[in-house]
Design a protein around this motif. Structure first.
Motif, PDB file in Angstrom:
ATOM      1  N   LEU A   1      -8.447   8.713  21.634  1.00 47.94           N
ATOM      2  CA  LEU A   1      -9.731   9.072  22.126  1.00 47.94           C
ATOM      3  C   LEU A   1     -10.513   7.987  22.875  1.00 47.94           C
ATOM      4  O   LEU A   1     -10.975   8.280  24.203  1.00 47.94           O
ATOM      5  CB  LEU A   1     -10.523   9.641  20.943  1.00 47.94           C
ATOM      6  N   ILE A   2     -10.289   6.744  22.413  1.00 44.13           N
ATOM      7  CA  ILE A   2     -11.125   5.698  23.103  1.00 44.13           C
ATOM      8  C   ILE A   2     -10.316   5.349  24.388  1.00 44.13           C
ATOM      9  O   ILE A   2     -10.990   5.384  25.501  1.00 44.13           O
ATOM     10  CB  ILE A   2     -11.041   4.558  22.109  1.00 44.13           C
TER      11      ILE A   2
ATOM     12  N   LEU B   1      -8.502  16.560   5.071  1.00 45.07           N
ATOM     13  CA  LEU B   1      -7.985  14.992   5.204  1.00 45.07           C
ATOM     14  C   LEU B   1      -9.215  14.367   4.708  1.00 45.07           C
ATOM     15  O   LEU B   1      -9.127  13.146   3.745  1.00 45.07           O
ATOM     16  CB  LEU B   1      -7.863  14.388   6.607  1.00 45.07           C
TER      17      LEU B   1
ATOM     18  N   ASN C   1     -15.648   8.972  19.058  1.00 46.77           N
ATOM     19  CA  ASN C   1     -14.306   8.784  19.453  1.00 46.77           C
ATOM     20  C   ASN C   1     -13.696   7.746  18.422  1.00 46.77           C
ATOM     21  O   ASN C   1     -12.697   7.480  18.158  1.00 46.77           O
ATOM     22  CB  ASN C   1     -14.105   8.218  20.837  1.00 46.77           C
ATOM     23  N   TRP C   2     -14.670   6.748  17.769  1.00 45.93           N
ATOM     24  CA  TRP C   2     -14.493   5.743  16.768  1.00 45.93           C
ATOM     25  C   TRP C   2     -14.173   6.318  15.447  1.00 45.93           C
ATOM     26  O   TRP C   2     -13.963   5.382  14.726  1.00 45.93           O
ATOM     27  CB  TRP C   2     -15.512   4.764  17.009  1.00 45.93           C
TER      28      TRP C   2
ATOM     29  N   ILE D   1      -8.914  14.329   0.923  1.00 45.37           N
ATOM     30  CA  ILE D   1      -7.885  13.367   0.520  1.00 45.37           C
ATOM     31  C   ILE D   1      -8.248  11.849   0.568  1.00 45.37           C
ATOM     32  O   ILE D   1      -8.207  11.202  -0.365  1.00 45.37           O
ATOM     33  CB  ILE D   1      -6.640  13.561   1.318  1.00 45.37           C
ATOM     34  N   ALA D   2      -8.957  11.699   1.760  1.00 44.40           N
ATOM     35  CA  ALA D   2      -9.429  10.180   1.911  1.00 44.40           C
ATOM     36  C   ALA D   2     -10.209   9.832   0.693  1.00 44.40           C
ATOM     37  O   ALA D   2     -10.419   8.733   0.172  1.00 44.40           O
ATOM     38  CB  ALA D   2     -10.047  10.179   3.399  1.00 44.40           C
TER      39      ALA D   2
ATOM     40  N   LEU E   1      -8.572   8.858  -2.347  1.00 44.82           N
ATOM     41  CA  LEU E   1      -7.801   7.831  -2.372  1.00 44.82           C
ATOM     42  C   LEU E   1      -8.926   6.553  -2.340  1.00 44.82           C
ATOM     43  O   LEU E   1      -8.645   5.576  -3.129  1.00 44.82           O
ATOM     44  CB  LEU E   1      -6.952   7.774  -1.099  1.00 44.82           C
TER      45      LEU E   1
ATOM     46  N   PRO F   1     -12.336   8.413  13.973  1.00 46.30           N
ATOM     47  CA  PRO F   1     -11.067   8.393  13.141  1.00 46.30           C
ATOM     48  C   PRO F   1     -10.459   7.107  12.781  1.00 46.30           C
ATOM     49  O   PRO F   1      -9.963   6.603  11.713  1.00 46.30           O
ATOM     50  CB  PRO F   1     -10.013   9.079  14.161  1.00 46.30           C
ATOM     51  N   LEU F   2     -10.656   5.936  13.931  1.00 43.98           N
ATOM     52  CA  LEU F   2     -10.359   4.716  13.860  1.00 43.98           C
ATOM     53  C   LEU F   2     -11.013   4.209  12.618  1.00 43.98           C
ATOM     54  O   LEU F   2     -10.391   3.419  11.626  1.00 43.98           O
ATOM     55  CB  LEU F   2     -10.796   4.222  15.087  1.00 43.98           C
TER      56      LEU F   2
ATOM     57  N   GLY G   1      -5.313   7.429  11.449  1.00 43.00           N
ATOM     58  CA  GLY G   1      -6.855   7.559  12.084  1.00 43.00           C
ATOM     59  C   GLY G   1      -6.840   6.617  13.028  1.00 43.00           C
ATOM     60  O   GLY G   1      -7.515   6.901  14.285  1.00 43.00           O
ATOM     61  N   MET G   2      -6.191   5.499  12.968  1.00 53.03           N
ATOM     62  CA  MET G   2      -6.265   4.357  13.885  1.00 53.03           C
ATOM     63  C   MET G   2      -5.837   5.009  15.486  1.00 53.03           C
ATOM     64  O   MET G   2      -6.126   4.649  16.585  1.00 53.03           O
ATOM     65  CB  MET G   2      -5.539   3.175  13.496  1.00 53.03           C
TER      66      MET G   2
ATOM     67  N   GLY H   1      -7.774   7.529  16.791  1.00 51.58           N
ATOM     68  CA  GLY H   1      -9.084   7.055  17.379  1.00 51.58           C
ATOM     69  C   GLY H   1      -8.893   6.147  18.739  1.00 51.58           C
ATOM     70  O   GLY H   1      -9.391   6.468  19.518  1.00 51.58           O
TER      71      GLY H   1
ATOM     72  N   VAL I   1      -8.140   1.067  -0.642  1.00 48.53           N
ATOM     73  CA  VAL I   1      -6.810   1.066  -1.339  1.00 48.53           C
ATOM     74  C   VAL I   1      -6.375  -0.396  -1.365  1.00 48.53           C
ATOM     75  O   VAL I   1      -5.886  -0.583  -2.646  1.00 48.53           O
ATOM     76  CB  VAL I   1      -5.766   2.069  -0.942  1.00 48.53           C
ATOM     77  N   TRP I   2      -6.378  -1.047  -0.343  1.00 44.38           N
ATOM     78  CA  TRP I   2      -5.631  -2.538  -0.481  1.00 44.38           C
ATOM     79  C   TRP I   2      -6.475  -3.324  -1.575  1.00 44.38           C
ATOM     80  O   TRP I   2      -5.959  -4.023  -2.411  1.00 44.38           O
ATOM     81  CB  TRP I   2      -5.664  -3.020   0.653  1.00 44.38           C
TER      82      TRP I   2
ATOM     83  N   GLY J   1      -9.726   5.375   9.248  1.00 44.52           N
ATOM     84  CA  GLY J   1      -8.611   5.038   8.975  1.00 44.52           C
ATOM     85  C   GLY J   1      -8.503   3.691   8.255  1.00 44.52           C
ATOM     86  O   GLY J   1      -8.030   3.101   7.444  1.00 44.52           O
ATOM     87  N   ILE J   2      -9.263   2.549   9.027  1.00 45.52           N
ATOM     88  CA  ILE J   2      -9.371   1.430   8.400  1.00 45.52           C
ATOM     89  C   ILE J   2     -10.074   1.295   6.914  1.00 45.52           C
ATOM     90  O   ILE J   2      -9.382   0.541   6.220  1.00 45.52           O
ATOM     91  CB  ILE J   2     -10.289   0.498   9.524  1.00 45.52           C
TER      92      ILE J   2
ATOM     93  N   VAL K   1      -0.845   6.260   2.094  1.00 46.97           N
ATOM     94  CA  VAL K   1      -2.403   5.862   2.321  1.00 46.97           C
ATOM     95  C   VAL K   1      -2.344   5.014   3.586  1.00 46.97           C
ATOM     96  O   VAL K   1      -3.223   5.207   4.266  1.00 46.97           O
ATOM     97  CB  VAL K   1      -2.859   5.002   1.179  1.00 46.97           C
TER      98      VAL K   1
ATOM     99  N   VAL L   1      -9.890   3.544   4.605  1.00 51.94           N
ATOM    100  CA  VAL L   1      -9.075   4.014   3.756  1.00 51.94           C
ATOM    101  C   VAL L   1      -8.106   2.970   3.258  1.00 51.94           C
ATOM    102  O   VAL L   1      -7.795   2.452   2.254  1.00 51.94           O
ATOM    103  CB  VAL L   1      -8.161   5.200   4.280  1.00 51.94           C
ATOM    104  N   ILE L   2      -7.284   2.290   4.404  1.00 50.65           N
ATOM    105  CA  ILE L   2      -6.408   1.370   4.008  1.00 50.65           C
ATOM    106  C   ILE L   2      -6.940   0.067   3.154  1.00 50.65           C
ATOM    107  O   ILE L   2      -6.708  -0.478   2.254  1.00 50.65           O
ATOM    108  CB  ILE L   2      -5.839   0.567   5.101  1.00 50.65           C
TER     109      ILE L   2
ATOM    110  N   ILE M   1       0.815  -1.085   0.028  1.00 59.59           N
ATOM    111  CA  ILE M   1       0.006   0.011   0.046  1.00 59.59           C
ATOM    112  C   ILE M   1       0.834   1.322  -0.090  1.00 59.59           C
ATOM    113  O   ILE M   1       1.846   1.408   0.647  1.00 59.59           O
ATOM    114  CB  ILE M   1      -1.080   0.084   1.288  1.00 59.59           C
TER     115      ILE M   1
ATOM    116  N   LEU N   1     -19.978   7.776   8.437  1.00 54.98           N
ATOM    117  CA  LEU N   1     -20.114   8.820   9.419  1.00 54.98           C
ATOM    118  C   LEU N   1     -21.669   9.002   9.867  1.00 54.98           C
ATOM    119  O   LEU N   1     -22.113   8.834  11.059  1.00 54.98           O
ATOM    120  CB  LEU N   1     -19.729  10.246   8.906  1.00 54.98           C
TER     121      LEU N   1
ATOM    122  N   LEU O   1      -1.798   7.129   6.488  1.00 61.50           N
ATOM    123  CA  LEU O   1      -2.943   8.127   6.756  1.00 61.50           C
ATOM    124  C   LEU O   1      -3.883   7.074   7.508  1.00 61.50           C
ATOM    125  O   LEU O   1      -4.925   7.818   8.625  1.00 61.50           O
ATOM    126  CB  LEU O   1      -3.535   8.463   5.435  1.00 61.50           C
ATOM    127  N   GLY O   2      -4.129   5.794   7.316  1.00 62.90           N
ATOM    128  CA  GLY O   2      -5.016   4.998   7.690  1.00 62.90           C
ATOM    129  C   GLY O   2      -4.596   4.542   9.371  1.00 62.90           C
ATOM    130  O   GLY O   2      -5.428   4.886  10.047  1.00 62.90           O
TER     131      GLY O   2
END
Ligand code: ATP
Ligand code: ATP
Ligand code: MG
Ligand code: MG
Lengths: 300, 504, 316, 325
Positions: free
Chosen positions: C139-140, D255, D300-301, D258-259, D262, D303-304, C132-133, C136, D314-315, D307-308, C125, D310-311, C121, D289, C128-129
């Motif tokens: 925050l959690i 962001l 809180n969840w 951009i996301a 991608l 961004p997590l 986010g994790m 997140g 693309v994968w 992120g997942i 990218v 996006v990856i 990857i 969202l 960036l992923g």
């Protein structure tokens, strides 16, 4: 005379802090002192405010009026100021540590409680309510939301549908509101933790042609305008202008060996259609309270 | 097929029935190959015949789909480059394998650095000394602490060679090593090959240059379309026979041309052209119907002249008049006026390798094909198909990724895009570099046809024979200046060399 | 004699100007107009403030040299800082806290490397992923709150001195020395150049580019872990947004320092100078108290000017 | 029919067809997410909610569509969010002072376009890598906006103007029409104009593109200017939808944009991608969202999960492409 007061605020984007800065400038001018404004370039950045403190300590201003970007994380910074023996007044968010001449702030809890009570009273103590929270974990938000919830508890007829964060951001509040309206056919009241979110929620309601009573907090200019036009039910006055005034006043007075008040927690004012006039004038034209007035403002 | 010297010898390395398929291409089809100790074994074939693929299999860079390896008669597996290195196989690849921002010594010993006292560190003094010694043996006089990025192509090639030699290889594979070398360096390389051979090192040598095949080779293996066609000795064949084996038909290597008796009107006039890229006071004229050669040694500034005319490099002073009007500016201006540049490096400068053949063919002609500005994929496709047929580009379709074509066909695509654009002056910079004889003659025929139809060509080539065969006349460059002009009658290799040599 | 005389010997000093001009100009300027700028206390201030960024920017240099990027560093630093705070609070042991931070950082780095090297990857990218994790997760685990009450030893890491030198500066110097040694004097360093310059060369040399790439990203994550400790020490608490955005500052410092995004062309000292230049700029502007909006814009101007100067020279 | 056999072995790589396959996968992903959300929450499939999602996606899409062109040329524009903020503030001021929404809209678009053009100049004439140049620009714009706004907000715009962002036409929100229009324009521009083709060519190999006679500098300027103008457009939508402008609105927009690009399958290496893909990328982000709001998942969840996604996107994209080759 001619003291320099370094004023620390959290960011240059939130209108609230602009009122604080104007208040500080205003008071400094009347007292014949000078202010220097320190604002992180990245809004609410902890490392940046810490760096600014370190830089200011080198510069040795006469005194500091300080709003921590985070009330816990900035404690080491406050201690640095203490170590440098620069007198410092805490305003807005009460720091979790460090020595201050004085604290000037508003009571977020009673602000939340009073504005929410006002909304619930208007709704007759019942209805479907949503809360739009600010930034999770920020002191202001925690207390305001606690106040909202306690007011709800006093009114068993009211039902809390959802409590979602809008991060004090207009767009996020608008989208949260839009999404909540999809899953809830009837929303009667919206408790927003600041004015920007309240106004965002109103735009969402307008867009969907729905009506609900909305309150915000801060008493910003746009909130006053919205109250005037009847879109916003009320806003809790957080009174940044007075906080700026009084913080600076206490700093300068202590430098001049005049008596000061160690703690001023401004009483909450709920700004509504009936009492908005005094708030509806440009910041520059407002006047700071005198020391005598200050002692009546809510000193504990 | 016999071993050299004594017939009883077993091959040092033998590959049997190797097959390798890429999606859409059978690159190697049951190929067998034997290499004896101390021989120089030439590997010949058209572009895309599978030479590089075979060598990549041999050195473990590609894994074969089928086939067996024998080393000194014993069956071995070569599954990785490490396996190959253990057997003493070293390779100089067509694409450089150097690291630009490391120095020469670190490049030579990459992965085999002498250990310093602290674990993980490099013994700096030893690596430099070792490199120094190695460079001396190949006669390359340079400081081993020079960063490779600052070297020219030829010097990088020498570092590649040093790197391969440093592995004390018993088998050395060279894939077109002279393509970027000057004459002097080529001589050095040949001397080195002789020395290695005397030391008993076996060399596999891939080249498209006929002269090298005969002067260097002990034996020749010819591949065509991924199959082994034959193995012969240089003494037993003529160049023509070899070519027929490679291409499967006869090719006239004198590249016949219909020389125009009377050249047409002047198309390009260059007056006193000087550029920061290292050329000064260039005066050149090209007429319609002519192929004008531009020759000289590597580094004499031929490419720079081409680039300056095309607007690719900024011009400091001088005048370029094209088709009666002065021209200046970026390449898009030149292109619109009808000048085409077929650049030296087709991969990095000529093609978008990941895009399709069709996309690449129409890219220069967009404005001409679609004057409205609206692009029609179908009509683009048709134009591309037409060009593929016209140029006989070997591709499954216009949709094939251009990077998967063989070198010759890629070159045709670069030329093709300017045909579509309707160019009047074609500037070829090394149009035949790395291209097989068959493709070469096709490309020359194409150039001939273009000028016969009223276009003109300015051709840069390091192969003086080619210049002599196909050009109406030629300019010879030396050290950034035009050193002389040769008419059709004067155009001989001796004259080119005489004019182009330093201190002539 | 030698051809090296003909070939322009690449002098790493040649690259100094872009950053050095800017840094020099800033020091001269602020020395002249900013009261107190040239005092030892203030200069030490600038350096101490630059340490956390330098600890991200140094590994970022290696990552960029592999033609990669790590956008997750700031968020990972935030997360590791929280881990340090939470674990040292729970165990009252600073070492365990540091261990947890480094472990989490290294884990994120390894995941980044794995995504980039094994799954292929693109780094932008992938990270960036993971940005986010990490954000997140921050925050959690903190539920958006600051984590306070951590043992006192942690704080000393940031505020103590060693032989009169502030500990953060010592840590930064050691870090720089370690990275310098690693990049310029070890085999691994050579391979970092090769990862960006020519990965095939590594493969033919019998080395595994994938493993090396994972190692480079893991180093990045680990450094974010160590920097997390410093961040926690600095705030004497953990905060779920403390380090957000620092990765862009780090990338900017690397770029300002003359490292190119292509072909493994990196310069470690330049990165350090780039970090200090950003620090000096902010410090100086604070001292002369220009309007804050000017400060905001000035960082952008610095980045643009430094790269413009570099571009001028590379063309000349 | 050997040709056909060969073609199926080495499948189409151009003139859209590979992209069409990728888009198909993405649409599948959208349907999958929708199906899951519909099962988990009754109100998801309501018309109101779908329009809601489209309207929210439109803002991200406007920014991301211009950005797509930049990414197609192997560049990046990190300043789009800051550009939205500045343009909104400038446009807002113009509307307030002149009372003319039309003038305000023009100023907003022009402001965005000029910023984009400046980015383009830095990338072409000053040869600063776009990533760094636009990062620098981001701060310059923030500084300008902060200075200009001085901590104030602008609010309260004419009702007619506000229709653009919050109004309806034949039951559909007006931003959705704009979304469709710009989706169409963007797709036509990229796929069916020679400029679009040239942009793809530049992204695939800028050196070859220049030597093929493409005016690379001018096209890059165009692309950055378009990206900036689209940010300007987004600022207008923002302004009219929120009825106000403040200095920090841009921060949270970059962001996600951009996301979206991608997730939409546009390659950061240039030359591969579509505007339609970006639309789907924006849609996927918004859906997630929206779903989290509907299901009352803690923010809180967010961004997590983003992120997942996006990856993963693309994968999967790379997986399916590789299988294609
Ligand atoms: N990695 C690859 N993927 C797909 N096809 C490939 C690959 N490598 C080589 N090929 C194809 O295999 C065939 C043989 O290629 P190879 O490079 O071995 O030819 P060559 O004889 O070395 O040609 P040249 O003289 O042009 O170097 C060609 O059709 C080429 O397009
Ligand atoms: N003196 C030198 N030092 C370093 N590199 C050189 C030198 N001379 C030539 N080269 C390299 O060799 C390659 C071919 O030479 P270049 O294109 O510069 O000159 P040229 O006159 O165009 O050569 P040619 O006449 O073969 O086209 C170039 O890539 C260049 O980098
Ligand atoms: Mg080959
Ligand atoms: Mg040349």
């Amino acid at each position: 005379d001619g003291e320099t007061i370094a004023v620390f605020t959290k960011n240059q984007t939130n209108p609230f802090f602009q009122t604080v800065r104007v208040g500080a400038d205003n008071m400094a001018k009347t007292l014949n002192a000078k202010t220097l404004q320190y604002i992180p370039t990245k809004p609410d950045s902890i490392p940046e405010q810490l760096s600014q403190i370190e830089d200011v300590v080198v510069k040795k201003p006469s005194a500091i009026v300080f709003t921590p970007v985070d009330y816990k994380a900035m404690v080491p910074g406050v201690e640095k100021i203490n170590d440098a023996k620069i007198p410092v007044v805490n305003i807005t968010d009460r720091s979790a540590g460090g020595k201050f001449l004085s604290f000037v702030g508003a009571d977020d809890y009673s602000l939340g409680l009073e504005t929410a009570r006002f909304l619930l009273k208007t709704l007759g103590g019942k209805g479907n309510i949503v809360i739009i929270e600010g930034v999770k974990g920020s002191l202001t938000n925690v207390d305001r939301v606690r106040g909202f919830n306690d007011a709800l508890k006093e009114n068993p007829g009211a039902k809390l549908l959802a409590s979602q964060p809008g991060n004090y951001q207009r767009l996020q509040a608008l989208q949260v509101m839009e999404n909540l309206m999809q899953s809830n056919a009837q929303i009667d009241g919206v408790l927003a933790a600041n004015d920007a979110m309240a106004v965002g929620a109103i735009e969402a309601l307008d867009g969907a042609n729905r009506k609900a009573q909305v309150i915000g907090i801060n008493g910003t200019k746009e909130a006053i305008d919205a109250i005037k036009s009847g879109k916003l039910l009320a806003s809790g006055d957080y009174n940044g202008f007075f906080q700026g005034c009084l913080g600076t006043m206490m700093a300068v007075r202590s430098l001049r060996n005049q008596p000061i008040i160690n703690e001023i927690v401004l009483k909450p004012t709920v700004i509504t259609k009936d009492n908005y006039q005094p708030f509806d004038q440009p910041l520059e034209q407002r006047t700071c309270p005198t020391f005598e007035e200050a002692s009546k403002l809510g000193a504990k | 097929m016999n071993a050299p010297g004594n017939a009883a010898a077993t091959p040092l390395l033998e590959l049997r029935d190797i097959s390798k398929t890429f999606p859409g291409v059978k690159a190697l089809d049951d190929v067998s190959f034997a290499l004896y100790a101390g021989e120089v074994h030439m590997l010949l074939g058209e572009n895309g015949a599978g030479k590089s693929s075979l060598m990549k299999v041999l050195c473990g860079a590609y894994s074969a789909d089928a086939g067996e390896f024998f080393f000194e008669g014993k069956k071995v597996t070569i599954a990785s480059t490490a396996d190959a290195q253990k057997l003493g196989i070293a390779v100089i690849f067509q694409e450089f394998s150097l690291v630009p921002y490391l120095d020469i010594a670190q490049n030579i010993f990459l992965g085999r650095e002498p250990k310093g006292r602290i674990p993980g560190t490099i013994d700096r003094r030893r690596i430099l000394a070792d490199a120094r010694r190695l460079l001396d043996t190949i006669g390359f006089d340079i400081d081993p602490s020079v960063i490779v990025n600052t070297l020219g192509v030829a010097q990088q090639q020498m570092v590649e060679i040093a790197k391969a030699i440093s592995q004390n290889a018993r088998i050395l594979v060279m894939d077109e090593p002279t393509a970027a070398l000057s004459d002097r360096e080529t001589e050095l390389l040949f001397a080195l090959i002789a020395r290695l051979k005397a030391d008993g090192v076996s060399i596999v040598y891939i080249s498209h240059r006929m002269a090298e095949v005969f002067s260097l080779g002990d034996r020749i293996t010819v591949l065509r379309d991924g199959r082994r066609i034959d193995g012969v000795r240089p003494a037993d064949v003529t160049p023509d026979q070899l070519v027929r084996m490679m291409v499967g038909r006869t090719v006239d290597m004198t590249y016949p041309r219909n020389f125009a008796d009377k050249p047409g009107e002047v198309l390009l006039t260059v007056k006193g052209l000087t550029a920061a890229s290292g050329i000064s006071d260039i005066n050149i004229e090209v007429r319609r119907g002519e192929i004008v050669g531009l020759c000289g040694l590597v580094g004499s500034g031929r490419s720079e002249v081409a680039r300056a005319i095309f607007g690719a490099d900024p011009v400091a002073s001088g005048e370029i008049v094209f088709d009666g009007k002065p021209i200046s500016g970026e390449p898009d201006v030149a292109a619109r006026r009808g000048i085409a540049l077929i650049p030296e490096s087709r991969k990095s400068e000529g093609l978008a390798l990941l895009r399709s053949v069709g996309d690449n063919l129409v890219v220069s002609a967009l404005r001409k094909l679609f004057p409205s500005g609206l692009f029609d994929p179908r009509s683009g496709q048709r134009t591309a198909d037409g060009l593929i047929r016209q140029l006989r580009i070997a591709t499954p379709s216009a949709r094939q990724t251009v990077g998967l074509l063989s070198g010759g066909n890629q070159q045709k695509v670069v030329i093709g895009k300017w045909l579509a654009a309707g160019a009047k002056l074609f500037i070829f910079d090394e149009p035949t570099r790395g291209i097989d004889v068959g493709a070469k003659s096709e490309i020359f025929a194409l150039i001939d046809r273009l000028v016969a139809e009223g276009a003109a060509a300015l051709m840069i080539s390091s192969e003086q024979v080619e210049i002599c065969h196909v050009c109406d006349r030629a300019y010879v460059m030396r050290e950034g200046r035009v050193a002389g002009h040769l008419t059709r009658n004067e155009l001989t290799e001796e004259n080119i060399v005489r004019l182009g040599m330093h201190h002539a | 004699m030698r051809e090296a005389a003909v070939v322009s010997q690449p002098n790493p000093l040649q690259r100094i100007p872009g950053v050095a001009i800017v840094l020099g100009a800033l020091i001269v300027l602020f020395g002249a107009i900013a009261p107190g700028f040239l005092t030892p206390a203030n200069l030490s201030n600038v350096l101490v403030q630059s340490t956390i960024l330098s600890m991200l920017a140094l590994p970022m240099t290696l990552i960029i040299m592999t033609e990669g990027l790590d956008l997750s560093m700031g968020a990972v630093l935030t997360l590791t800082s929280l881990c340090v705070a939470i674990v040292s609070l729970a165990t009252q042991s600073m070492l365990l806290g540091l261990g947890a931070g480094v472990l989490v950082g290294a884990a994120f780095g390894t995941v980044n490397g794995w995504l980039v090297a094994i799954l292929g990857i693109p780094p932008f990218v992938a990270t960036l992923g993971t940005l986010g994790m990490a954000q997140g997760l921050s925050l959690i685990v903190s539920d958006g709150q600051s984590v306070v009450g951590i043992p006192h030893g942690v704080r000393d890491i940031y505020s103590a001195t060693l032989l009169g030198i502030p500990v953060p500066i010592v840590i930064a110097l050691v870090t720089y020395a370690a990275f310098h040694g690693l990049l310029y004097h070890t085999r691994f360093g050579s391979y970092v150049f090769a990862l960006g310059g020519n990965r095939e060369a590594l493969r033919y040399a019998g080395l595994s580019p994938n493993k090396l790439l994972i190692a480079v990203y893991a180093i990045g994550g680990t450094m974010a872990g160590i920097a997390g400790l410093l961040m926690t020490a600095r705030m004497n608490s953990g905060h779920p947004t403390a380090g957000l955005g620092l990765e862009f500052d780090a990338i900017a410092a690397v770029a300002v320092g003359g490292t190119s995004f292509e072909r493994g062309n990196g310069w470690l000292l330049g990165t350090l100078l780039g970090v200090i230049a950003v620090g000096v700029l902010r410090n100086g502007l604070n001292l002369i108290s220009l309007p804050s909006s000017v400060q905001v814009a000035s960082v952008g101007v610095l980045v643009i000017v430094a790269l413009f100067l570099d571009g001028l020279r590379s063309r000349a | 029919m050997t040709d056909i056999a060969k073609e199926s072995l080495s499948p189409p790589r151009s003139f859209l067809s590979q992209d069409a396959i990728q888009l198909f996968y993405r649409l599948l992903a959208v349907l999958l997410i929708c199906a899951v959300l519909a099962v988990l929450n009754d109100s998801f499939l309501s018309l109101g909610n779908i329009l809601n999602v489209l309207r929210q996606a439109s803002l991200t899409f406007f920014i991301a569509s211009g950005l797509t062109l930049v990414v197609l040329t192997a560049g990046l524009d990190l300043s789009v969010g800051a550009n939205v903020a500045l343009s909104a503030c400038v446009a807002g001021t113009v509307i307030h002072t002149t009372g003319s929404p039309a003038l305000g809209i023009l100023t907003g678009l022009a402001c965005g376009g000029i910023v984009g053009l400046l980015n383009g100049i830095m990338v072409t004439a000053l040869r600063i890598p776009s990533f760094i140049a636009t990062y620098g620009m981001l701060w310059v714009l923030n500084g300008l906006t902060y200075w200009y706004m001085a901590g104030e907000t602008l609010h309260g715009f004419p009702a007619g103007f506000r229709q653009i962002g919050s109004g309806y036409l034949f039951g559909l929100p007006i931003p959705v029409y704009l979304l469709l229009v710009f989706l169409g324009i963007g797709t036509l521009f990229a796929q069916r104009t020679i400029w679009g083709q040239e942009i793809y060519a530049i992204g695939a190999n800028p050196v070859a593109a220049r030597l093929s006679g493409i005016p690379v500098t001018r096209r890059l300027l165009l692309v950055y200017a378009v990206s900036g103008t689209m940010a300007g457009l987004a600022s207008i939508i923002f302004l009219s939808r929120l009825n106000s402008a403040e200095a920090d609105i841009g921060e949270s927009l970059t962001l996600p944009a951009i996301a979206a690009v991608l997730i939409g399958g546009t390659s950061l290496f240039g030359g591969i991608g579509t505007v339609f893909g970006t639309f789907i990328g924006a849609l996927i982000l918004t859906l997630v969202l929206n779903g989290m709001n509907l299901l009352a998942v803690s923010a809180n969840w967010q961004p997590l999960v983003t992120g997942i996604i996006v990856i993963l996107a693309v994968w999967l994209d790379m997986k399916t492409r590789r299988r294609g080759q």
